[in-house]
Design a protein around this motif. Structure first.
Motif, PDB file in Angstrom:
ATOM      1  N   ARG A  29       0.807  -1.187  -0.219  1.00  0.00           N
ATOM      2  CA  ARG A  29       0.033   0.151  -0.006  1.00  0.00           C
ATOM      3  C   ARG A  29       0.978   1.256  -0.022  1.00  0.00           C
ATOM      4  O   ARG A  29       0.517   2.220  -0.492  1.00  0.00           O
ATOM      5  N   ASP A  30       1.770   1.368   0.593  1.00  0.00           N
ATOM      6  CA  ASP A  30       2.856   2.370   0.680  1.00  0.00           C
ATOM      7  C   ASP A  30       3.205   2.629  -0.547  1.00  0.00           C
ATOM      8  O   ASP A  30       3.550   3.554  -0.876  1.00  0.00           O
ATOM      9  N   GLY A  31       3.780   1.628  -1.300  1.00  0.00           N
ATOM     10  CA  GLY A  31       4.291   1.735  -2.776  1.00  0.00           C
ATOM     11  C   GLY A  31       3.202   2.350  -3.974  1.00  0.00           C
ATOM     12  O   GLY A  31       3.551   2.862  -4.796  1.00  0.00           O
ATOM     13  N   GLU A  32       1.907   2.280  -3.373  1.00  0.00           N
ATOM     14  CA  GLU A  32       0.980   2.775  -4.150  1.00  0.00           C
ATOM     15  C   GLU A  32       0.444   4.273  -4.019  1.00  0.00           C
ATOM     16  O   GLU A  32      -0.074   4.828  -4.753  1.00  0.00           O
ATOM     17  N   VAL A  33       0.789   4.726  -2.755  1.00  0.00           N
ATOM     18  CA  VAL A  33       0.535   6.158  -2.646  1.00  0.00           C
ATOM     19  C   VAL A  33       1.559   7.210  -3.327  1.00  0.00           C
ATOM     20  O   VAL A  33       2.611   7.241  -3.727  1.00  0.00           O
ATOM     21  N   THR A  34       0.659   8.051  -4.062  1.00  0.00           N
ATOM     22  CA  THR A  34       1.147   9.180  -4.925  1.00  0.00           C
ATOM     23  C   THR A  34       0.349  10.319  -4.715  1.00  0.00           C
ATOM     24  O   THR A  34      -0.715  10.221  -4.246  1.00  0.00           O
ATOM     25  N   GLY A  35       1.294  11.654  -4.459  1.00  0.00           N
ATOM     26  CA  GLY A  35       0.388  12.766  -4.614  1.00  0.00           C
ATOM     27  C   GLY A  35      -0.326  12.999  -3.189  1.00  0.00           C
ATOM     28  O   GLY A  35      -1.144  13.863  -3.050  1.00  0.00           O
ATOM     29  N   ARG A  36      -0.031  12.419  -2.213  1.00  0.00           N
ATOM     30  CA  ARG A  36      -0.727  12.376  -0.706  1.00  0.00           C
ATOM     31  C   ARG A  36       0.233  11.961   0.394  1.00  0.00           C
ATOM     32  O   ARG A  36       0.887  11.031   0.210  1.00  0.00           O
ATOM     33  N   ASN A  37       0.370  12.918   1.455  1.00  0.00           N
ATOM     34  CA  ASN A  37       1.226  12.270   2.701  1.00  0.00           C
ATOM     35  C   ASN A  37       0.743  11.346   3.390  1.00  0.00           C
ATOM     36  O   ASN A  37      -0.488  11.076   3.214  1.00  0.00           O
ATOM     37  N   ILE A  80      15.305   6.998   0.446  1.00  0.00           N
ATOM     38  CA  ILE A  80      13.582   6.725   0.930  1.00  0.00           C
ATOM     39  C   ILE A  80      12.948   8.394   0.706  1.00  0.00           C
ATOM     40  O   ILE A  80      12.089   8.287   0.125  1.00  0.00           O
ATOM     41  N   ALA A  81      13.852   9.369   1.108  1.00  0.00           N
ATOM     42  CA  ALA A  81      13.213  10.555   1.074  1.00  0.00           C
ATOM     43  C   ALA A  81      13.242  11.134  -0.293  1.00  0.00           C
ATOM     44  O   ALA A  81      12.238  11.878  -0.780  1.00  0.00           O
ATOM     45  N   ARG A  82      14.396  10.688  -1.094  1.00  0.00           N
ATOM     46  CA  ARG A  82      14.180  11.246  -2.617  1.00  0.00           C
ATOM     47  C   ARG A  82      13.081  10.394  -3.312  1.00  0.00           C
ATOM     48  O   ARG A  82      12.274  11.292  -4.124  1.00  0.00           O
ATOM     49  N   GLU A  83      12.854   9.038  -2.950  1.00  0.00           N
ATOM     50  CA  GLU A  83      11.848   8.183  -3.645  1.00  0.00           C
ATOM     51  C   GLU A  83      10.379   8.940  -3.282  1.00  0.00           C
ATOM     52  O   GLU A  83       9.353   9.001  -4.047  1.00  0.00           O
ATOM     53  N   ASP A  84      10.323   9.198  -2.017  1.00  0.00           N
ATOM     54  CA  ASP A  84       9.008   9.755  -1.628  1.00  0.00           C
ATOM     55  C   ASP A  84       8.579  11.155  -2.078  1.00  0.00           C
ATOM     56  O   ASP A  84       7.584  11.222  -2.589  1.00  0.00           O
ATOM     57  N   ARG A  85       9.774  11.971  -2.243  1.00  0.00           N
ATOM     58  CA  ARG A  85       9.335  13.262  -3.185  1.00  0.00           C
ATOM     59  C   ARG A  85       9.297  13.104  -4.472  1.00  0.00           C
ATOM     60  O   ARG A  85       8.106  13.484  -5.007  1.00  0.00           O
ATOM     61  N   PHE A  91       6.369  11.037   3.934  1.00  0.00           N
ATOM     62  CA  PHE A  91       5.957  10.299   5.392  1.00  0.00           C
ATOM     63  C   PHE A  91       6.191  10.885   6.595  1.00  0.00           C
ATOM     64  O   PHE A  91       7.602  11.399   6.973  1.00  0.00           O
ATOM     65  N   HIS A  92       5.489  11.732   7.394  1.00  0.00           N
ATOM     66  CA  HIS A  92       5.607  12.446   8.578  1.00  0.00           C
ATOM     67  C   HIS A  92       5.514  11.704   9.691  1.00  0.00           C
ATOM     68  O   HIS A  92       4.676  10.779   9.927  1.00  0.00           O
ATOM     69  N   ARG A  93       6.376  11.945  10.560  1.00  0.00           N
ATOM     70  CA  ARG A  93       6.357  11.116  11.952  1.00  0.00           C
ATOM     71  C   ARG A  93       6.066  12.269  13.054  1.00  0.00           C
ATOM     72  O   ARG A  93       6.948  13.386  13.134  1.00  0.00           O
ATOM     73  N   VAL A  94       5.306  11.577  14.124  1.00  0.00           N
ATOM     74  CA  VAL A  94       5.278  12.558  15.189  1.00  0.00           C
ATOM     75  C   VAL A  94       5.639  11.676  16.348  1.00  0.00           C
ATOM     76  O   VAL A  94       4.920  10.499  16.669  1.00  0.00           O
ATOM     77  N   ARG A  95       6.613  12.184  17.362  1.00  0.00           N
ATOM     78  CA  ARG A  95       7.008  11.449  18.432  1.00  0.00           C
ATOM     79  C   ARG A  95       6.501  12.046  19.649  1.00  0.00           C
ATOM     80  O   ARG A  95       6.830  13.109  19.875  1.00  0.00           O
ATOM     81  N   VAL A  96       5.832  11.243  20.452  1.00  0.00           N
ATOM     82  CA  VAL A  96       5.171  11.791  21.699  1.00  0.00           C
ATOM     83  C   VAL A  96       6.244  11.319  22.889  1.00  0.00           C
ATOM     84  O   VAL A  96       6.858  10.097  22.811  1.00  0.00           O
TER      85      VAL A  96
END
Length: 209
Positions: A29-37, A80-85, A91-96
């Motif tokens: 599913r991650d590999g199918e995501v385009t144009g959406r964070n 990974i960041a280049r491929e995502d862009r 892919f944003h991460r929030v760490r509590v």
């Protein structure tokens, strides 16, 4: 701040996935995501890391080697960041974070700094920010992918990955996506937080017994 009931997953039906099924489903599913964070919320303060040379070094008491091995992953995270862009999907991460930091969290925050500096954005929020939503139970560990799927990631009591529950109801996915994105907007950049609160700490020590 959303209503706690809008985020409660305790009684929401979903598909239980084993660890291997979760990993396969996530990759597909991650590999199918385009144009959406995509978004991830990390709430637990203690995990057990498998198949991590840096974690193994930490367990041996070699803190400097653990940090060095974190740094060795920089090239991977930059790729990974280049491929995502290129896909138009970040892919944003929030760490509590609760202070004082657990030994695990002190170790993980250094790893997250490498990710953040490599182009995979990470921000930190204090536990006080989410505590009003936790009267019944702590917030779960959650990942949303491209607004289409939500995984409630499960762990054993010891902190080992134990698969996930997959949810695809659009309203639920959207509510969680907005919530984590809002936390991200209010959060502190991982590099700033580590410089301010973590870098000067002595090497953490795991206790036994």
């Amino acid at each position: 701040m959303p209503d706690p009931g809008d985020l409660d997953l305790a009684d929401v039906p979903g598909e239980r996935l084993t660890t291997e099924a979760y990993r396969r489903d996530f990759r597909l599913r991650d590999g199918e995501v385009t144009g959406r964070n995509s978004w991830k919320l990390e709430r637990r303060q203690q995990f057990e890391e498998g198949h991590s040379p840096s974690w193994d070094a930490f367990l041996r008491g070699d803190w400097q080697e653990a940090l060095r091995l974190h740094g060795e992953k920089r090239d991977r995270w930059e790729r990974i960041a280049r491929e995502d862009r290129a896909r138009g999907s970040v892919f944003h991460r929030v760490r509590v974070v609760e202070e004082p930091l657990t030994p695990y969290l002190q170790w993980e925050l250094h790893a997250l700094r490498v990710q953040g500096e490599s182009g995979s954005p990470v921000r930190v929020v204090s536990a006080e920010k989410v505590r009003p939503l936790e009267a019944a139970r702590p917030l779960p560990e959650v990942v949303t992918l491209g607004g289409r799927v939500l995984y409630e990631v499960r762990y054993t009591q010891a902190g080992l990955l134990d698969g996930a529950v997959r949810h695809t109801e659009p309203g639920l996915v959207a509510r969680w996506e907005r919530f984590v994105a809002g936390l991200y907007e209010d959060g502190e950049d991982i590099a700033s937080y580590v410089d301010r609160r973590v870098a000067s700490l002595p090497a953490p020590r795991l206790t036994t017994g």
